[in-house]
Design an enzyme around this catalytic site. Structure first.
Site, PDB file in Angstrom:
ATOM      1  N   ASP A 189      -3.059   3.099   1.082  1.00 62.01           N
ATOM      2  CA  ASP A 189      -2.313   1.706   1.562  1.00 62.01           C
ATOM      3  C   ASP A 189      -2.749   0.484   0.775  1.00 62.01           C
ATOM      4  O   ASP A 189      -4.044   0.310   0.585  1.00 62.01           O
ATOM      5  CB  ASP A 189      -2.866   1.580   3.162  1.00 62.01           C
ATOM      6  N   THR A 236       3.366  -3.158   1.481  1.00 66.74           N
ATOM      7  CA  THR A 236       2.453  -3.997   0.643  1.00 66.74           C
ATOM      8  C   THR A 236       2.266  -3.708  -0.626  1.00 66.74           C
ATOM      9  O   THR A 236       2.329  -4.587  -1.696  1.00 66.74           O
ATOM     10  CB  THR A 236       1.054  -3.680   1.507  1.00 66.74           C
ATOM     11  N   THR A 237       2.339  -2.379  -0.952  1.00 66.07           N
ATOM     12  CA  THR A 237       2.172  -2.039  -2.599  1.00 66.07           C
ATOM     13  C   THR A 237       3.471  -2.384  -3.242  1.00 66.07           C
ATOM     14  O   THR A 237       3.407  -3.135  -4.289  1.00 66.07           O
ATOM     15  CB  THR A 237       2.242  -0.492  -2.794  1.00 66.07           C
ATOM     16  N   ASP A 244       1.651   1.503   9.819  1.00 65.10           N
ATOM     17  CA  ASP A 244       2.833   1.332   9.066  1.00 65.10           C
ATOM     18  C   ASP A 244       4.032   1.311   9.644  1.00 65.10           C
ATOM     19  O   ASP A 244       5.072   0.708   9.682  1.00 65.10           O
ATOM     20  CB  ASP A 244       2.803   1.935   7.645  1.00 65.10           C
TER      21      ASP A 244
HETATM   22  P1  ADP Z   1       4.258   0.407   0.409  1.00 72.58           P
HETATM   23  O1  ADP Z   1       3.036  -0.059   0.501  1.00 72.58           O
HETATM   24  O2  ADP Z   1       5.146  -0.702  -0.470  1.00 72.58           O
HETATM   25  O3  ADP Z   1       5.006   0.677   1.549  1.00 72.58           O
HETATM   26  P2  ADP Z   1       4.411   3.162  -0.119  1.00 72.58           P
HETATM   27  O4  ADP Z   1       3.571   4.192  -0.742  1.00 72.58           O
HETATM   28  O5  ADP Z   1       4.628   3.555   1.537  1.00 72.58           O
HETATM   29  O6  ADP Z   1       4.123   1.845  -0.556  1.00 72.58           O
HETATM   30  O7  ADP Z   1       5.729   3.820  -0.781  1.00 72.58           O
HETATM   31  C1  ADP Z   1       7.099   2.985  -0.549  1.00 72.58           C
HETATM   32  C2  ADP Z   1       8.075   3.504  -1.374  1.00 72.58           C
HETATM   33  O8  ADP Z   1       8.239   4.883  -1.344  1.00 72.58           O
HETATM   34  C3  ADP Z   1       9.419   2.838  -0.941  1.00 72.58           C
HETATM   35  O9  ADP Z   1      10.049   2.385  -1.979  1.00 72.58           O
HETATM   36  C4  ADP Z   1      10.166   4.003  -0.515  1.00 72.58           C
HETATM   37  O10 ADP Z   1      11.464   3.854  -0.425  1.00 72.58           O
HETATM   38  C5  ADP Z   1       9.566   5.342  -1.056  1.00 72.58           C
HETATM   39  N1  ADP Z   1       9.713   6.450  -0.422  1.00 72.58           N
HETATM   40  C6  ADP Z   1       9.353   6.805   0.977  1.00 72.58           C
HETATM   41  N2  ADP Z   1       9.762   8.230   1.138  1.00 72.58           N
HETATM   42  C7  ADP Z   1      10.513   8.515   0.023  1.00 72.58           C
HETATM   43  C8  ADP Z   1      11.077   9.620  -0.165  1.00 72.58           C
HETATM   44  N3  ADP Z   1      11.206  10.910   0.635  1.00 72.58           N
HETATM   45  N4  ADP Z   1      11.717   9.850  -1.510  1.00 72.58           N
HETATM   46  C9  ADP Z   1      11.669   9.028  -2.296  1.00 72.58           C
HETATM   47  N5  ADP Z   1      10.920   7.745  -2.137  1.00 72.58           N
HETATM   48  C10 ADP Z   1      10.626   7.484  -1.092  1.00 72.58           C
HETATM   49 MG    MG Z   2       4.710   2.328   3.055  1.00 73.43          MG
END
Ligand code: ADP
Ligand code: MG
Length: 538
Positions: free
Chosen positions: A63, A96-97, A389
């Site tokens: 996270d 957040t990322t 989240d």
């Molecule tokens: P954040 O802190 O930004 O939420 P995450 O590690 O949760 O970071 O990653 C979010 C990103 O991963 C988003 O751009 C989302 O669209 C992408 N994502 C989530 N699930 C999938 C999936 N099954 N396939 C491809 N991308 C995905």
């Molecule tokens: Mg996320």
């Protein structure tokens, strides 16, 4: 005549000052370094970080906000990037990322422009114009979603948990989360994430997580003689004590002989008996008291078969009121049936070696609890972050009823629109707007990189798909192919994207406008006590 010029000091000794390009370069470098740290965690294939504090406590997480928060970053402009993550966490609860990585890329591209002698205020202006364009574009492209669309809402919750500790049970958890959200949403469609309490408990597996249509209190009944389970509970919430305040008595009574002492004890007993009598008269069979309950009162309550809990926090009293419909009162004498709340069941629940009180099967609970189970403390902690989240995402979606395709789809689509907008501009602003459009591609590029795919190939294919009008074309990080993110259920709330773009743009602008850093010398810090100050702020 020779003149002696003396240097003039306007700052105290030890102050440090950097100007102009040097100041910009260091600020940008520091901010980029922060973004770089969390970049590898983005997306379902992102890696985790292990954070160890000075006393050896360990957090394993993916996270963005947690990582930056725990890192204790010192550099002032690096701290500004951390604030982006905090705002995103507070406003949406997820993304957040994404927000931090976009900010890092905006700054990197700004650095290029600076080296081509584009003035920082021009870049800042171009970024702001592009940011506005980006937000209005994505707003227009977004898809409507309502609280009836439980299937889509489930997908949103699942997207939030993909690639996290919660992955293995994400379907089941998503269902609990969406159910919780639908239960707590109010008439105007607003959802307050505070109404969904997350309670974590080590033991069993994730599959044993459950939704409690009510509250799980980490408190026990106050007397072993009380029933451990009450069906059709009628609940009184009292925000004062069920005892006689000793101070009141000290002030008023002066005992002169033993018979007076007895009379005094009798009187005290009668007062307490009356209190309990009042509770019982209202028809209550369960009572939650915010302050203490006198031992004698506990005894009388237990004799009447009333389930009582003492020292319930104010916060929990509010939640109990929302969940059961009870009115919180301090007026025992007038306690009436209409003040009471209802729960289908109030009972003791043992989880591991702790005893909780479960207030469940509430009729119209406006406050619910998700009980998160997991094998080890590290697992439940990370599960909780993922669930939180997802709760944030569902709340963000329902708040404006809009969602977008994830997996890089939204970013590519916005980038295209911004690039198109750039053609309507000229000169250096156009360069800045184009740099903004490029920066958004960092999301699909990073998703690809983190999945071990070739980012150039992936971006080329993605862009081609968008050129053909597939607006939600995103990366399938598992196969490396292009997929329709919406159809594949990779869906995110619109607000993740707008908020991320908004704060990333704002902070970039702020950092770009700084051309002079004046840092006063650090005052000598007092020596740290041995072994102290080791907390990670958990
Ligand atoms: P954040 O802190 O930004 O939420 P995450 O590690 O949760 O970071 O990653 C979010 C990103 O991963 C988003 O751009 C989302 O669209 C992408 N994502 C989530 N699930 C999938 C999936 N099954 N396939 C491809 N991308 C995905
Ligand atoms: Mg996320």
């Amino acid at each position: 005549m020779a003149q002696n010029y003396q240097p003039i000091f306007i700052l105290p000794e030890g102050s440090e000052r950097t100007y102009g390009k040097d100041a910009q370069r260091t600020n940008i470098a520091a901010a980029k370094a922060v973004a770089e740290t969390v970049r590898t965690t983005l997306g379902p294939k992102g890696m985790d970080k292990m954070l160890v504090n000075s006393i050896g406590d360990v957090i394993i997480t993916n996270d963005g906000y947690t990582i930056l928060d725990e890192m204790d970053i010192e550099h002032p402009s690096a701290k500004m990037i951390v604030e982006i993550a905090k705002t995103q966490q507070d406003e949406v609860g997820d993304g957040t990322t994404t927000a931090v990585v976009i900010a890092g890329e905006l700054l990197k591209n700004a650095e290029n422009l600076l080296s081509q002698d584009v003035h920082p205020t021009v870049i800042a202006k171009g970024y702001r114009m592009a940011g506005e364009q980006a937000m209005s574009t994505i707003e227009k492209l977004s898809e409507p979603i309502s609280k009836e669309d439980t299937k889509l809402l489930n997908k949103i919750a699942m997207t939030a948990m993909t690639g996290k500790a919660a992955e293995m049970a994400r379907e089941q958890l998503a269902e609990l989360i969406v159910k919780a959200a639908i239960l707590t949403i109010d008439e105007s469609g607003k959802l307050d994430t505070d109404d969904i309490k997350l309670e974590k408990k080590v033991g069993f597996g994730v599959d044993d997580s459950e939704l409690i249509e009510g509250i799980l209190l980490d408190k026990e009944k106050v007397h072993s003689g009380m029933p451990s389970s009450i069906k059709n509970a009628k609940i009184a919430l009292i925000d004062k004590e069920l005892e006689i305040k000793k101070t009141e008595i000290d002030a008023n009574i002066e005992i002169k002989d033993p018979s007076q002492m007895q009379a005094f004890i009798d009187m005290e007993e009668k007062m307490i008996r009356d209190m309990v009598e009042n509770v019982a008269k209202s028809g209550a069979n369960v009572v939650f008291v915010q302050k203490g309950i006198d031992d004698l009162a506990k005894h009388f309550l237990s004799k009447k078969g009333i389930f009582a809990v003492e020292r319930v926090s104010d916060d929990n009293m509010q939640k109990l009121a929302k969940a059961t419909g009870a009115k919180i009162t301090n007026n025992l004498r007038d306690l009436a049936a209409t003040d009471l709340g209802f729960a289908g069941i109030v009972e003791e629940k043992k989880l591991g070696d702790e005893t909780f009180t479960l207030i469940g099967k509430c009729k119209n609970p406006r406050s619910v609890t998700i009980l998160i189970r997991g094998g080890t403390p590290h697992v439940v902690d990370e599960l909780e972050r993922a669930v939180s989240d997802a709760v944030g995402d569902i709340s963000a979606t329902l708040s404006n009823g809009k969602a977008v395709g994830g997996a890089g789809a939204a970013e590519i689509e916005i980038s295209r629109a911004v690039r198109k907008y750039a053609t309507t501009l000229s000169g250096r602003e156009q360069l800045a707007v184009l740099a903004f459009a490029d920066a958004l591609e960092v999301i699909p590029r990073t998703l690809a990189e983190n999945a071990g795919l070739d980012p150039i190939d992936v971006l080329t294919e993605l862009k081609a798909a968008h050129d053909k009008g597939q607006k939600w074309a995103g990366i399938d990080v598992f196969s490396g192919k292009v997929m329709d993110a919406w159809k594949q259920g990779v869906i995110e709330p619109l607000k993740i994207k707008t908020q991320a773009i908004k704060s990333a743009t704002e902070v970039t602008e702020l950092i770009l406008r700084i051309d002079d850093v004046i840092a006063s010398s650090k005052k000598g810090m007092p020596p740290m006590p041995q072994g102290g100050m080791g907390g990670m702020g958990m």
